[in-house]
Design an enzyme around this catalytic site. Structure first.
Site, short mmCIF file in Angstrom:
data_model
loop_
_atom_site.label_atom_id
_atom_site.label_comp_id
_atom_site.label_asym_id
_atom_site.label_seq_id
_atom_site.Cartn_x
_atom_site.Cartn_y
_atom_site.Cartn_z
N LYS A 86 0.85 -1.11 0.11
CA LYS A 86 -0.08 -0.11 -0.13
C LYS A 86 0.87 1.33 -0.09
O LYS A 86 2.00 1.19 0.74
CB LYS A 86 -0.86 -0.03 1.27
CG LYS A 86 -1.92 0.89 1.22
CD LYS A 86 -3.06 0.68 2.39
CE LYS A 86 -4.13 1.71 2.94
NZ LYS A 86 -4.99 1.36 3.87
N SER A 133 -9.40 1.36 2.94
CA SER A 133 -8.59 1.99 2.20
C SER A 133 -7.70 1.46 1.44
O SER A 133 -6.93 1.86 0.40
CB SER A 133 -8.01 3.07 3.05
OG SER A 133 -7.23 2.61 3.89
N SER A 168 -10.20 -1.36 6.90
CA SER A 168 -9.28 -1.01 5.69
C SER A 168 -8.85 -2.09 5.00
O SER A 168 -8.24 -2.00 4.06
CB SER A 168 -8.39 0.26 5.95
OG SER A 168 -9.22 1.44 6.16
#
Length: 453
Positions: free
Chosen positions: A60, A140, A164
């Site tokens: 990420k 996310s 997330s």
């Protein structure tokens, strides 16, 4: 063929898939950047005989790795070269893994706007769902979930504060684990909340999550796995969705587990009150102000040194506010941080979470329930549609205890996940439960449909 050539061939295949599936063709848009030092890292990995030897990974884009942006999707950090590897990156490389790319995400890990659309960042644009392009990839850790589910990578790293990792794993159709908070080091990870943030694995199979979690946590979970153990599962009746088809998949999973000799205990707890939900959110905003400012103030070369700097930058950058505002960042600036009032609210919030988990886990090994409904259509600027989600992530998020998810079926052409909750530092039983579900459902690795509509 030499080891370096083998890894290079795999990397070329991944880069080709990124070009033809991610950047053109289907336009998944899950990748923000490819490492500037990929050849160097491949050569280094070829010298290592470790648990991730020669494996390719995506991380990420809020995790620092030299050669990748670690921008949190923000234009404010897009021109700040990373000068250090996070402990996460160091451990992956020491285990023989190659970090190929950084994944798109919900900007600032989805703490920017109450009208944000998950999977969108000003730097990376909007991530699509690999099953149906017009639908959301969750957040996310949107890009990691989409890239892994689409088969660009078998291994990915996401981060979670509350949902997330579990959300994008569920919506895209892969395995996701948020481990006990503090189990994996967080240096070099752009923060929201010191009490709730954790990196974690997102993979195609449970075995891969076990291997990656072992590397990230610095302990070998394969040595203590209990794959053949019969478990006592607590089915939390309140952790259902508003979608009958999703709930039917959970009921099928329970039947499969029971038929295989596992015990099922039905449990009822109260849903969190409005006050409890509001207090969790206030805690996150208070911690964001302190923790993000602390991180930015020590990030070498950063042109934004505080949360206030980020808000000011966004106000003067039209691309940052093209689709929605930054009301959450602005609201965080109105709180004083970790003062006495914060400590009182945090203690009350944590007490609720611990009491809830104690009730749920008092007489079982793990607890299970639905996670989210099928992915909703993305509508930039109109927020997300969480109306079908259960409350399964909230108590573990507040208490910092582990939670995982694995696909349990398809609804309306989209994957849905079953969630598993375990006690603090009991990743062994969490993995054991995920293995059992994977085995008894027998779904294997789901292959997305790549419907372009």
């Amino acid at each position: 063929m030499s080891k370096v050539n083998t890894i290079q061939t795999k990397a070329e295949s991944a880069l080709s898939a990124i070009e033809t599936m991610d950047k053109s063709g289907f336009k998944l848009n899950s990748i923000i950047a490819v490492s500037e030092y990929l050849e160097r890292d491949i050569a280094a990995a070829a010298q290592v005989d470790g648990p991730l030897s020669g494996e390719l990974l995506v991380i990420k884009d809020n995790i620092e790795a030299v050669g990748l942006p670690a921008s949190a999707g923000s234009l404010a950090l897009s021109q700040t070269p990373v000068e250090r590897d996070s402990s996460i990156a160091q451990r992956i490389k020491a285990a023989g893994g190659v970090i190929v790319a950084a994944s798109n995400l919900s900007e600032w890990a989805n703490i920017r706007s109450s009208n944000s659309t998950s999977g969108w960042s000003a730097l990376g644009g909007l991530t699509a769902n690999p099953w149906i392009h017009s639908h959301n990839a969750g957040g996310s850790s949107s890009g990691t979930g989409a890239a892994v589910a689409a088969g660009l990578f078998s291994y990915g790293v996401g981060t979670e504060t509350d949902g997330s990792i579990i959300c994008p794993a569920s919506l895209n159709g892969c395995v996701g684990i948020k481990p006990t908070v503090g189990l994996i080091p967080r240096d070099g990870v752009i923060p929201i909340s010191g009490s709730q943030d954790s990196p974690g694995p997102m993979t195609q199979r449970v075995e891969e999550s076990e291997r990656l979690l072992s590397v990230l946590a610095g302990r070998d979970y394969s040595e203590s796995n209990q794959r053949d153990r019969k478990l006592r599962f607590g089915f939390v009746r309140n952790w259902l969705t508003k979608d009958d088809a999703v709930n039917a998949h959970l009921e099928n999973a329970i039947r499969c587990l029971s038929a295989a000799g596992h015990s099922i205990v039905e449990i009822n707890v109260d849903d969190p009150s409005d006050e409890t939900r509001e207090e969790e959110f206030e805690i996150l905003l208070r911690e964001l102000r302190d923790d993000l400012t602390q991180y930015l103030s020590t990030r070498p070369g950063s042109r934004v040194k505080s949360l206030a700097d980020v808000v000011y930058f966004n106000t003067n950058e039209p691309r940052e506010i093209e689709h929605f505002d930054q009301d959450l960042l602005e609201k965080a600036l109105t709180f004083p941080g970790r003062d006495d009032e914060y400590r009182t609210i945090r203690e009350r919030n944590l007490s609720w979470a611990q009491s809830t988990l104690n009730t749920i886990l008092s007489d079982v090994d793990v607890a299970i329930g639905c996670t989210y409904g099928p992915a909703w259509k993305s509508t930039l600027g109109n927020g997300d549609s969480y109306s079908d989600a259960s409350w399964i992530t909230m108590a573990p998020a507040i208490a910092g205890t582990p939670i995982g998810t694995i696909p349990m079926g398809i609804v309306s052409g989209l994957p849905v996940g079953i969630g598993v909750v375990a006690r603090a530092m009991d990743e062994v039983r969490l993995l054991t439960a995920l293995y059992a579900i994977e085995k008894e459902l027998g779904l294997g690795v789901l292959t997305p449909t790549f419907v372009k509509k």
